[in-house]
Design a protein around this motif. Structure first.
Motif, PDB file in Angstrom:
ATOM      1  N   GLY A  20      29.594  60.314  35.771  1.00 20.72           N
ATOM      2  CA  GLY A  20      28.583  59.717  36.638  1.00 20.72           C
ATOM      3  C   GLY A  20      28.734  58.241  36.907  1.00 20.72           C
ATOM      4  O   GLY A  20      28.093  57.703  37.806  1.00 20.72           O
ATOM      5  N   ALA A  21      29.557  57.553  36.119  1.00 23.02           N
ATOM      6  CA  ALA A  21      29.744  56.110  36.278  1.00 23.02           C
ATOM      7  C   ALA A  21      31.236  55.798  36.127  1.00 23.02           C
ATOM      8  O   ALA A  21      32.072  56.698  36.131  1.00 23.02           O
ATOM      9  CB  ALA A  21      28.917  55.347  35.249  1.00 23.02           C
ATOM     10  N   GLY A  22      31.542  54.501  36.030  1.00 20.96           N
ATOM     11  CA  GLY A  22      32.938  54.115  35.811  1.00 20.96           C
ATOM     12  C   GLY A  22      33.870  54.572  36.915  1.00 20.96           C
ATOM     13  O   GLY A  22      33.472  54.752  38.066  1.00 20.96           O
ATOM     14  N   VAL A  23      35.137  54.773  36.540  1.00 19.53           N
ATOM     15  CA  VAL A  23      36.145  55.117  37.551  1.00 19.53           C
ATOM     16  C   VAL A  23      35.823  56.444  38.232  1.00 19.53           C
ATOM     17  O   VAL A  23      36.166  56.646  39.407  1.00 19.53           O
ATOM     18  CB  VAL A  23      37.572  55.157  36.958  1.00 19.53           C
ATOM     19  N   GLN A  24      35.162  57.352  37.519  1.00 15.74           N
ATOM     20  CA  GLN A  24      34.841  58.641  38.143  1.00 15.74           C
ATOM     21  C   GLN A  24      33.863  58.456  39.304  1.00 15.74           C
ATOM     22  O   GLN A  24      34.044  59.020  40.386  1.00 15.74           O
ATOM     23  CB  GLN A  24      34.266  59.611  37.097  1.00 15.74           C
ATOM     24  N   VAL A  44      38.357  53.827  27.510  1.00 12.15           N
ATOM     25  CA  VAL A  44      37.910  55.216  27.535  1.00 12.15           C
ATOM     26  C   VAL A  44      36.598  55.271  26.771  1.00 12.15           C
ATOM     27  O   VAL A  44      36.524  54.851  25.614  1.00 12.15           O
ATOM     28  CB  VAL A  44      38.939  56.149  26.876  1.00 12.15           C
ATOM     29  N   THR A  45      35.552  55.740  27.418  1.00 12.49           N
ATOM     30  CA  THR A  45      34.242  55.777  26.768  1.00 12.49           C
ATOM     31  C   THR A  45      33.828  57.209  26.454  1.00 12.49           C
ATOM     32  O   THR A  45      34.215  58.153  27.147  1.00 12.49           O
ATOM     33  CB  THR A  45      33.144  55.140  27.649  1.00 12.49           C
ATOM     34  N   ALA A  46      33.040  57.340  25.408  1.00 15.78           N
ATOM     35  CA  ALA A  46      32.355  58.594  25.100  1.00 15.78           C
ATOM     36  C   ALA A  46      30.907  58.366  25.487  1.00 15.78           C
ATOM     37  O   ALA A  46      30.152  57.694  24.776  1.00 15.78           O
ATOM     38  CB  ALA A  46      32.475  58.914  23.610  1.00 15.78           C
ATOM     39  N   LEU A  56      37.006  53.111  23.435  1.00 16.07           N
ATOM     40  CA  LEU A  56      38.281  52.576  22.992  1.00 16.07           C
ATOM     41  C   LEU A  56      38.852  51.715  24.113  1.00 16.07           C
ATOM     42  O   LEU A  56      39.086  52.192  25.221  1.00 16.07           O
ATOM     43  CB  LEU A  56      39.273  53.704  22.675  1.00 16.07           C
ATOM     44  N   GLU A  57      39.034  50.444  23.824  1.00 18.86           N
ATOM     45  CA  GLU A  57      39.580  49.496  24.799  1.00 18.86           C
ATOM     46  C   GLU A  57      41.100  49.657  24.879  1.00 18.86           C
ATOM     47  O   GLU A  57      41.771  49.796  23.857  1.00 18.86           O
ATOM     48  CB  GLU A  57      39.211  48.099  24.340  1.00 18.86           C
ATOM     49  N   LEU A  58      41.639  49.645  26.087  1.00 20.27           N
ATOM     50  CA  LEU A  58      43.084  49.768  26.247  1.00 20.27           C
ATOM     51  C   LEU A  58      43.761  48.401  26.112  1.00 20.27           C
ATOM     52  O   LEU A  58      43.148  47.365  26.394  1.00 20.27           O
ATOM     53  CB  LEU A  58      43.408  50.384  27.607  1.00 20.27           C
ATOM     54  N   PRO A  59      45.024  48.383  25.699  1.00 17.27           N
ATOM     55  CA  PRO A  59      45.742  47.109  25.535  1.00 17.27           C
ATOM     56  C   PRO A  59      45.871  46.373  26.869  1.00 17.27           C
ATOM     57  O   PRO A  59      46.153  47.003  27.902  1.00 17.27           O
ATOM     58  CB  PRO A  59      47.117  47.539  25.015  1.00 17.27           C
ATOM     59  N   PRO A  60      45.689  45.059  26.886  1.00 18.01           N
ATOM     60  CA  PRO A  60      45.799  44.284  28.128  1.00 18.01           C
ATOM     61  C   PRO A  60      47.141  44.474  28.835  1.00 18.01           C
ATOM     62  O   PRO A  60      47.178  44.514  30.066  1.00 18.01           O
ATOM     63  CB  PRO A  60      45.615  42.837  27.656  1.00 18.01           C
TER      64      PRO A  60
END
Length: 253
Positions: A20-24, A44-46, A56-60
């Motif tokens: 419902g939010a974010g990239v989706q 990536v969120t739960a 979980l934050e992805l590496p820059p």
């Protein structure tokens, strides 16, 4: 033979497992507005429609590699940001804007509705110092605008002052202070751009289905910019789109 020109918009944001939010949400918005959507994941969120449970934050470096891979091949006409999380990721996005010169809509996602921080305090300072000065538009809600402008917002006049302050203090081309969190019979969004104020009004819709509306609004603005609309018209058309989306929101969650 000339190739068919397809408007291309990029979202740089987190993934929402509920869709419902974010990239989706951004991709669905791009598709609805006949724009080809591309994505750069920052986290990536739960989460669901109620709360963000974990992320979980992805590496820059991976965020940077995603941006470069897209621009070097497909190219983009505009971009928007959502959840950026860390100072390093904010810096990666700023470096890309400087290098490639694309118009950028910054949705300064600072916290989930449930309260979980999605942008670290030190990253807010990096956003102010490095990303806003080279961005086309920033779209804070009331709480985010209060943080950026260092003032309390309780009226449309306050929103006007905040929008102007954000533009003048940080050098962003335009600021749109959204009125969804103000107590009023109308949802009034205030845009300060080109030294002028613009107001975008819609009846306040009574609904619980508001998850991801901020993401979709900024994505719609980016989509209209990708289609070649000037900023004020892009915001006006995005306002119409998000009002309809809220009115027709699916009762999920």
């Amino acid at each position: 033979m000339n190739r068919l020109r397809i408007p291309r918009a990029l979202t740089i944001a987190g993934s929402d497992s509920s869709g419902g939010a974010g990239v989706q949400a951004d991709l669905k918005t791009f598709s609805a507005l006949d724009v080809y959507g591309l994505t750069v994941l920052t986290a990536v969120t739960a989460q669901n429609t109620v709360e963000v449970k974990d992320y979980l934050e992805l590496p820059p470096d991976l965020v940077k590699a995603q941006i470069e891979a897209i621009i070097e091949d497909v190219g983009i006409d505009s971009a928007k940001t959502g959840m950026l999380s860390s100072p390093a990721i904010v810096e990666v996005v700023a470096e890309a804007v400087k290098k490639y010169g694309f118009p950028l809509v910054v949705d300064p996602v600072m916290a989930a509705k449930s309260g979980m921080p999605l942008l670290r305090p030190e990253a807010i300072e990096t956003l102010k110092e490095k990303l806003l000065p080279i961005s086309t538009l920033v779209t804070p809600n009331r709480l985010e605008a209060e943080t950026l402008a260092s003032m309390k917002i309780s009226s449309i006049d306050d929103a006007r002052k905040a929008a102007k302050t954000i533009v003048e203090e940080f050098g962003v081309k335009a600021a749109l202070v959204k009125g969804g969190h103000l107590d009023d019979s109308e949802a009034v969004d205030v845009l300060y751009a080109e030294g002028r104020f613009f107001e975008f009004r819609s009846p306040r819709i009574k609904t619980r289905n508001l998850h991801g509306t901020g993401c979709s609004f900024s994505a719609a603005i980016a989509a209209w910019l990708a289609r070649g609309e000037p900023l004020v018209q892009a915001v006006a058309k995005a306002k119409e789109f998000i009002t309809l989306a809220i009115r027709c929101g699916l009762p999920l969650g």
